[in-house]
Design a protein around this motif. Structure first.
Motif, PDB file in Angstrom:
ATOM      1  N   ARG A   5       0.826  -1.211   0.000  1.00 29.10           N
ATOM      2  CA  ARG A   5       0.000   0.000   0.000  1.00 29.10           C
ATOM      3  C   ARG A   5       0.861   1.262   0.000  1.00 29.10           C
ATOM      4  O   ARG A   5       0.702   2.147  -0.845  1.00 29.10           O
ATOM      5  CB  ARG A   5      -0.907  -0.058   1.240  1.00 29.10           C
ATOM      6  CG  ARG A   5      -1.771   1.146   1.489  1.00 29.10           C
ATOM      7  CD  ARG A   5      -2.608   0.951   2.752  1.00 29.10           C
ATOM      8  NE  ARG A   5      -1.801   0.814   3.954  1.00 29.10           N
ATOM      9  CZ  ARG A   5      -1.294   1.838   4.643  1.00 29.10           C
ATOM     10  NH1 ARG A   5      -1.534   3.073   4.272  1.00 29.10           N
ATOM     11  NH2 ARG A   5      -0.558   1.631   5.717  1.00 29.10           N
ATOM     12  N   LEU A   6       1.796   1.346   0.956  1.00 31.20           N
ATOM     13  CA  LEU A   6       2.634   2.555   1.029  1.00 31.20           C
ATOM     14  C   LEU A   6       3.648   2.605  -0.106  1.00 31.20           C
ATOM     15  O   LEU A   6       4.034   3.690  -0.554  1.00 31.20           O
ATOM     16  CB  LEU A   6       3.340   2.629   2.390  1.00 31.20           C
ATOM     17  CG  LEU A   6       2.441   3.032   3.570  1.00 31.20           C
ATOM     18  CD1 LEU A   6       3.233   3.081   4.869  1.00 31.20           C
ATOM     19  CD2 LEU A   6       1.762   4.385   3.333  1.00 31.20           C
ATOM     20  N   ILE A  22       1.378  13.609   5.991  1.00 27.15           N
ATOM     21  CA  ILE A  22       0.504  14.010   7.101  1.00 27.15           C
ATOM     22  C   ILE A  22      -0.174  12.776   7.702  1.00 27.15           C
ATOM     23  O   ILE A  22      -0.753  11.974   6.968  1.00 27.15           O
ATOM     24  CB  ILE A  22      -0.545  15.043   6.606  1.00 27.15           C
ATOM     25  CG1 ILE A  22       0.140  16.254   5.948  1.00 27.15           C
ATOM     26  CG2 ILE A  22      -1.463  15.475   7.748  1.00 27.15           C
ATOM     27  CD1 ILE A  22       1.145  16.985   6.835  1.00 27.15           C
ATOM     28  N   GLY A  23      -0.116  12.658   9.009  1.00 31.04           N
ATOM     29  CA  GLY A  23      -0.612  11.448   9.673  1.00 31.04           C
ATOM     30  C   GLY A  23       0.395  10.339   9.438  1.00 31.04           C
ATOM     31  O   GLY A  23       0.068   9.228   9.038  1.00 31.04           O
ATOM     32  N   ASP A  25       2.394   8.626  11.342  1.00 25.52           N
ATOM     33  CA  ASP A  25       2.553   7.563  12.345  1.00 25.52           C
ATOM     34  C   ASP A  25       4.039   7.285  12.568  1.00 25.52           C
ATOM     35  O   ASP A  25       4.762   8.156  13.045  1.00 25.52           O
ATOM     36  CB  ASP A  25       1.770   6.319  11.905  1.00 25.52           C
ATOM     37  CG  ASP A  25       1.542   5.353  13.064  1.00 25.52           C
ATOM     38  OD1 ASP A  25       2.104   5.600  14.149  1.00 25.52           O
ATOM     39  OD2 ASP A  25       0.802   4.359  12.908  1.00 25.52           O
ATOM     40  N   HIS A  26       4.524   6.118  12.201  1.00 24.48           N
ATOM     41  CA  HIS A  26       5.929   5.719  12.415  1.00 24.48           C
ATOM     42  C   HIS A  26       6.901   6.349  11.418  1.00 24.48           C
ATOM     43  O   HIS A  26       8.092   6.037  11.451  1.00 24.48           O
ATOM     44  CB  HIS A  26       5.993   4.199  12.342  1.00 24.48           C
ATOM     45  CG  HIS A  26       4.903   3.652  11.462  1.00 24.48           C
ATOM     46  ND1 HIS A  26       4.747   4.052  10.151  1.00 24.48           N
ATOM     47  CD2 HIS A  26       3.843   2.850  11.733  1.00 24.48           C
ATOM     48  CE1 HIS A  26       3.656   3.470   9.638  1.00 24.48           C
ATOM     49  NE2 HIS A  26       3.082   2.747  10.574  1.00 24.48           N
ATOM     50  N   GLU A  46       2.244  14.659  12.649  1.00 26.27           N
ATOM     51  CA  GLU A  46       1.383  13.794  13.471  1.00 26.27           C
ATOM     52  C   GLU A  46       0.672  14.638  14.511  1.00 26.27           C
ATOM     53  O   GLU A  46       1.260  15.516  15.120  1.00 26.27           O
ATOM     54  CB  GLU A  46       2.207  12.720  14.181  1.00 26.27           C
ATOM     55  CG  GLU A  46       1.999  11.309  13.691  1.00 26.27           C
ATOM     56  CD  GLU A  46       0.550  10.810  13.646  1.00 26.27           C
ATOM     57  OE1 GLU A  46      -0.251  11.223  14.497  1.00 26.27           O
ATOM     58  OE2 GLU A  46       0.232  10.015  12.773  1.00 26.27           O
ATOM     59  N   GLY A  92      -3.926   6.076   4.700  1.00 27.64           N
ATOM     60  CA  GLY A  92      -4.425   5.260   5.797  1.00 27.64           C
ATOM     61  C   GLY A  92      -5.543   5.874   6.607  1.00 27.64           C
ATOM     62  O   GLY A  92      -5.751   5.495   7.753  1.00 27.64           O
ATOM     63  N   MET A  93      -6.262   6.828   6.029  1.00 31.00           N
ATOM     64  CA  MET A  93      -7.419   7.413   6.727  1.00 31.00           C
ATOM     65  C   MET A  93      -8.626   7.365   5.786  1.00 31.00           C
ATOM     66  O   MET A  93      -8.481   7.102   4.605  1.00 31.00           O
ATOM     67  CB  MET A  93      -7.176   8.888   7.066  1.00 31.00           C
ATOM     68  CG  MET A  93      -5.941   9.151   7.858  1.00 31.00           C
ATOM     69  SD  MET A  93      -5.700  10.936   7.965  1.00 31.00           S
ATOM     70  CE  MET A  93      -3.941  10.980   8.151  1.00 31.00           C
ATOM     71  N   LEU A  97     -11.940  12.380   6.186  1.00 27.86           N
ATOM     72  CA  LEU A  97     -10.916  12.940   7.074  1.00 27.86           C
ATOM     73  C   LEU A  97      -9.786  13.563   6.246  1.00 27.86           C
ATOM     74  O   LEU A  97      -9.300  14.662   6.563  1.00 27.86           O
ATOM     75  CB  LEU A  97     -10.364  11.860   8.027  1.00 27.86           C
ATOM     76  CG  LEU A  97      -9.251  12.301   8.974  1.00 27.86           C
ATOM     77  CD1 LEU A  97      -9.682  13.475   9.848  1.00 27.86           C
ATOM     78  CD2 LEU A  97      -8.791  11.145   9.869  1.00 27.86           C
ATOM     79  N   ILE A 101      -8.635  17.560   6.295  1.00 30.46           N
ATOM     80  CA  ILE A 101      -7.242  18.007   6.463  1.00 30.46           C
ATOM     81  C   ILE A 101      -6.851  18.971   5.332  1.00 30.46           C
ATOM     82  O   ILE A 101      -6.233  20.011   5.571  1.00 30.46           O
ATOM     83  CB  ILE A 101      -6.290  16.785   6.523  1.00 30.46           C
ATOM     84  CG1 ILE A 101      -6.478  16.051   7.871  1.00 30.46           C
ATOM     85  CG2 ILE A 101      -4.836  17.185   6.317  1.00 30.46           C
ATOM     86  CD1 ILE A 101      -5.716  14.739   8.013  1.00 30.46           C
ATOM     87  N   GLN A 118      -4.352   8.290  -0.119  1.00 28.12           N
ATOM     88  CA  GLN A 118      -4.757   6.877  -0.039  1.00 28.12           C
ATOM     89  C   GLN A 118      -5.863   6.741   0.981  1.00 28.12           C
ATOM     90  O   GLN A 118      -5.622   6.461   2.150  1.00 28.12           O
ATOM     91  CB  GLN A 118      -3.529   6.012   0.303  1.00 28.12           C
ATOM     92  CG  GLN A 118      -3.820   4.505   0.285  1.00 28.12           C
ATOM     93  CD  GLN A 118      -4.231   4.032   1.673  1.00 28.12           C
ATOM     94  OE1 GLN A 118      -3.471   4.149   2.617  1.00 28.12           O
ATOM     95  NE2 GLN A 118      -5.460   3.506   1.803  1.00 28.12           N
TER      96      GLN A 118
END
Ligand code: SAM
Length: 225
Positions: A5-6, A22-23, A25-26, A46, A92-93, A97, A101, A118
């Motif tokens: 996916r990424l 944006i968003g 995570d890791h 984040e 991933g959102m 959402l 943003i 995505q």
């Protein structure tokens, strides 16, 4: 190793881009992009403390603190004018959402020429936002990973007019109709038919009747496509 996916999101980042993820995570995506020499620099944003801290840690572990800035902020508030960001990734959102943003800090997109988004669900919300805000779909991918189906939308500045079916299904995805696309919409139609079945067994209220007809409209539209 990055998820498929990424990796798909990464494949649409132009070489030399200055990326805001944006968003994040890791921060796997910006770390990958800088390591591969795809992104020149990156900002990882984040809004939640835990993921923010794991992003900071990951960037340090990978020795990328000179190229990746991690900021704790709501959405595009993580971007500063001096960053001169050229590409934004949000993954991933849900679609709504992602749209909220993009809408909240429009000035952060000033130097941006490409958006790689995505949505896990409701990609339609992004296509509607794009149409109304001077962005056009350059590419779209649908993929399956671990039994889940994801869409990746690549937007460039430009005008775009989509009809109702294109907005729901994706203009490029409709053209190519890969097996995952057929699978996604077959599942969706089956869901809608289950809802219709439940409605027909329930009390006959005007709301239920309207909902039933709306679903008939969607089912017909998707089947025709
Ligand atoms: N982008 C990564 C990926 O695709 O694997 C992480 C996805 S994770 C499911 C969603 C992340 O977005 C969470 O870490 C959450 O804290 C963050 N997030 C949600 N709303 C946000 C906002 N308004 N601004 C910044 N981050 C946000």
């Amino acid at each position: 190793k990055l998820s498929k996916r990424l990796e798909t999101v990464a494949s649409f980042v132009p070489t030399g881009a200055i990326v805001a993820d944006i968003g994040s995570d890791h921060a796997y995506l910006p770390c990958y992009l800088v390591h591969k020499g795809i992104a020149a620099r990156a900002v990882a944003g984040e809004v939640v403390k835990g993921p923010y801290e794991s992003a900071v840690k990951q960037v340090r572990t990978e020795g990328l603190t000179d190229k990746i800035t991690v900021r704790m902020a709501d959405g595009l508030a993580a971007v500063e004018e001096a960053d001169e960001i050229t590409a934004v990734t949000i993954a991933g959102m849900g679609g709504p959402l992602i749209v909220s943003i993009l809408e909240k800090h429009p000035q952060a997109l000033k130097s941006v020429t490409r958006l790689i988004l995505q949505p896990n669900i409701h990609a339609k919300a992004i296509r509607e936002w794009a149409m109304e805000n001077g962005w056009a779909i350059q590419d779209e991918v649908i993929l399956e990973e671990d039994g889940k189906i994801y869409e990746v939308l690549v937007l460039q500045r430009g005008e775009m007019k989509l009809n109702e079916a294109q907005t729901l299904l994706g203009p490029k995805l409709m053209e190519t109709k890969v097996p995952v696309f057929i699978e996604k919409w077959s599942r969706e139609i089956a869901n809608w038919q289950r809802v219709q079945q439940a409605i027909s067994e329930a009390e006959k209220t005007p709301e239920n009747q309207e909902k039933y007809e709306q679903l008939t409209h969607y089912i017909k539209m998707v089947q025709e496509a």
